[in-house]
Write an enzyme that holds these catalytic residues in place. Structure first.
Site, mmCIF file in Angstrom:
data_model
loop_
_atom_site.group_PDB
_atom_site.id
_atom_site.type_symbol
_atom_site.label_atom_id
_atom_site.label_comp_id
_atom_site.label_asym_id
_atom_site.label_seq_id
_atom_site.Cartn_x
_atom_site.Cartn_y
_atom_site.Cartn_z
ATOM 1 N N CYS A 227 0.850 -1.200 0.000
ATOM 2 C CA CYS A 227 0.000 0.000 0.000
ATOM 3 C C CYS A 227 0.882 1.246 0.000
ATOM 4 O O CYS A 227 0.668 2.178 -0.792
ATOM 5 C CB CYS A 227 -0.925 -0.034 1.218
ATOM 6 S SG CYS A 227 -2.086 1.341 1.302
ATOM 7 N N CYS A 228 1.909 1.257 0.863
ATOM 8 C CA CYS A 228 2.844 2.391 0.880
ATOM 9 C C CYS A 228 3.532 2.535 -0.483
ATOM 10 O O CYS A 228 3.805 3.650 -0.929
ATOM 11 C CB CYS A 228 3.909 2.211 1.959
ATOM 12 S SG CYS A 228 3.321 2.368 3.661
ATOM 13 N N CYS B 292 8.090 3.254 6.039
ATOM 14 C CA CYS B 292 7.291 2.942 4.861
ATOM 15 C C CYS B 292 8.136 2.847 3.606
ATOM 16 O O CYS B 292 7.622 2.532 2.549
ATOM 17 C CB CYS B 292 6.223 4.008 4.662
ATOM 18 S SG CYS B 292 6.935 5.622 4.394
ATOM 19 N N CYS C 69 -3.394 4.329 9.625
ATOM 20 C CA CYS C 69 -2.112 3.821 10.142
ATOM 21 C C CYS C 69 -1.535 4.713 11.237
ATOM 22 O O CYS C 69 -0.342 4.644 11.540
ATOM 23 C CB CYS C 69 -1.122 3.676 8.996
ATOM 24 S SG CYS C 69 -1.728 2.567 7.714
HETATM 25 S S1 ADX Z 1 7.358 8.086 7.483
HETATM 26 O O1 ADX Z 1 8.338 7.512 6.565
HETATM 27 O O2 ADX Z 1 7.244 7.381 8.764
HETATM 28 O O3 ADX Z 1 6.062 8.349 6.872
HETATM 29 P P1 ADX Z 1 7.605 10.522 8.949
HETATM 30 O O4 ADX Z 1 6.130 10.687 9.043
HETATM 31 O O5 ADX Z 1 8.360 10.212 10.179
HETATM 32 O O6 ADX Z 1 7.998 9.473 7.807
HETATM 33 O O7 ADX Z 1 8.205 11.805 8.273
HETATM 34 C C1 ADX Z 1 9.576 11.976 8.108
HETATM 35 C C2 ADX Z 1 9.802 12.899 6.938
HETATM 36 O O8 ADX Z 1 9.452 12.223 5.723
HETATM 37 C C3 ADX Z 1 8.942 14.126 6.960
HETATM 38 O O9 ADX Z 1 9.532 15.134 7.762
HETATM 39 C C4 ADX Z 1 8.899 14.487 5.496
HETATM 40 O O10 ADX Z 1 10.094 15.148 5.121
HETATM 41 C C5 ADX Z 1 8.860 13.133 4.826
HETATM 42 N N1 ADX Z 1 7.467 12.716 4.594
HETATM 43 C C6 ADX Z 1 6.746 11.833 5.303
HETATM 44 N N2 ADX Z 1 5.497 11.733 4.810
HETATM 45 C C7 ADX Z 1 5.432 12.586 3.755
HETATM 46 C C8 ADX Z 1 4.417 12.984 2.846
HETATM 47 N N3 ADX Z 1 3.158 12.479 2.893
HETATM 48 N N4 ADX Z 1 4.724 13.899 1.891
HETATM 49 C C9 ADX Z 1 5.967 14.413 1.802
HETATM 50 N N5 ADX Z 1 6.970 14.107 2.644
HETATM 51 C C10 ADX Z 1 6.702 13.207 3.609
HETATM 52 FE FE1 SF4 Z 2 -1.280 2.777 2.956
HETATM 53 FE FE2 SF4 Z 2 -1.031 3.073 5.627
HETATM 54 FE FE3 SF4 Z 2 1.140 3.182 3.981
HETATM 55 FE FE4 SF4 Z 2 -0.692 5.153 4.046
HETATM 56 S S1 SF4 Z 2 0.724 4.536 5.716
HETATM 57 S S2 SF4 Z 2 0.209 4.302 2.233
HETATM 58 S S3 SF4 Z 2 -2.617 3.972 4.282
HETATM 59 S S4 SF4 Z 2 -0.210 1.420 4.408
#
Ligand code: ADX
Ligand code: SF4
Length: 287
Positions: free
Chosen positions: A146-147, A255, A231
């Site tokens: 999904c990610c 992810c 999530c």
């Molecule tokens: S994640 O990998 O677990 O989702 P986290 O939420 O800690 O990451 O975010 C770490 C950094 O990844 C954020 O500060 C941002 O730079 C980038 N990031 C995470 N999610 C996104 C997103 N939806 N769009 C753009 N950058 C993102």
């Molecule tokens: Fe899908 Fe959850 Fe990953 Fe978002 S964080 S892309 S809903 S599995």
């Protein structure tokens, strides 16, 4: 709320939240903002890192914002110092409305457009048809698949033509991230810049308080780390910063956006897998 409290540098979230003086329960600023020793120096180093990124990469540099509080601090610094760095976000189609609402708030506050990258519709339709709307709870492989569709594919388009991306990663966020440097090779031919690498959670909220930075109200509901709605849940007292992300998994809780900081675990999957026991959220728990 001010005063130098040097022993609190890099304190775990649970300790920070338990501090005497955490008066304004229900407000992340009230709970977490603290001025600790070296704060001004950390801000100054972050500004230098951002200025250097703009100088070295020019329009090749992009802020990748999740619209979480760390990224809001970086956006504020970019705007405050007039740096020519564009902003982009990945809208997975599963974000909270509160998260998406920050896009117009950034525009109103800073006059900056956030470019939005969404997954390919056909890929999402195919994935959902094959696996259901919320297959992430059934296996780590399906969650990563999904990610893959909702985050990694749009990430590759977001970064196409860019040479550097700026993230809100901090060392304190998790054991996986404990070594995050200011600059690193992202493993895909680009430079990843982590200007808040050495900031504590108290620093982040102190900055937000100082500069009245707009932030996601879900942070006030004990969600320190916010991702997609299915999530993400609130954390409870004593839980880790990222305990509310993919809380049902016993995995590295990454992810793939930051693969260089993740443990080398499982590959992707696109078809259905046997059902496991459903997760229980402790959403609404008090930190
Ligand atoms: S994640 O990998 O677990 O989702 P986290 O939420 O800690 O990451 O975010 C770490 C950094 O990844 C954020 O500060 C941002 O730079 C980038 N990031 C995470 N999610 C996104 C997103 N939806 N769009 C753009 N950058 C993102
Ligand atoms: Fe899908 Fe959850 Fe990953 Fe978002 S964080 S892309 S809903 S599995």
């Amino acid at each position: 709320m001010s005063g130098e409290v040097s022993s609190l540098d890099f304190a775990p979230l649970s300790e920070v939240s338990a501090l005497p003086g955490a008066t304004n329960v229900g407000s992340a600023i009230g709970l977490y903002a603290r001025q600790t020793a070296g704060f001004d120096e950390r801000v100054a180093r972050t500004v230098e890192v951002l200025k250097q990124a703009a100088a070295d990469f020019g329009p090749g540099a992009l802020q990748s914002t999740s619209l979480g509080v760390e990224d809001m601090v970086i956006t504020d610094l970019i705007a405050r110092h007039g740096l020519p760095i564009a902003l982009a976000t990945l809208d997975t189609g599963k974000l909270h409305a509160e998260t998406l609402a920050l896009i117009p708030r950034i525009h109103d506050r800073y006059g900056i457009e956030v470019e939005v990258f969404a997954p390919v519709r056909e890929q999402v339709v195919h994935f959902v048809r094959a696996n259901g709307e919320e297959p992430m709870y059934r296996s780590v492989e399906l969650r990563k698949a999904c990610c893959g569709v909702r985050k990694l594919e749009p990430l590759s388009r977001m970064l196409a033509g860019r040479t550097a991306w700026i993230t809100g990663l901090r060392r304190e966020q998790s054991a996986n991230r404990a070594e995050v440097p200011f600059r690193e090779d992202d493993g895909h031919g680009r430079t990843k810049i982590n200007p808040l690498a050495e900031w504590s959670w108290a620093d982040v909220w102190h900055y937000v308080q100082q500069h009245v930075v707009p932030y996601n109200p879900l942070h006030d509901e004990f969600m320190p780390s916010i991702g997609c709605a299915p999530c993400t849940r609130a954390i409870a007292v004593g839980e880790d910063f990222r305990a509310g992300r993919w809380w049902w998994e016993d995995s590295s809780k990454e992810c793939g956006l930051h693969a260089t900081h993740a443990e080398p675990d499982s590959p992707s999957a696109t078809e259905s897998e046997p059902e496991a026991s459903p997760p229980t959220s402790t959403s609404g728990a008090q930190a």
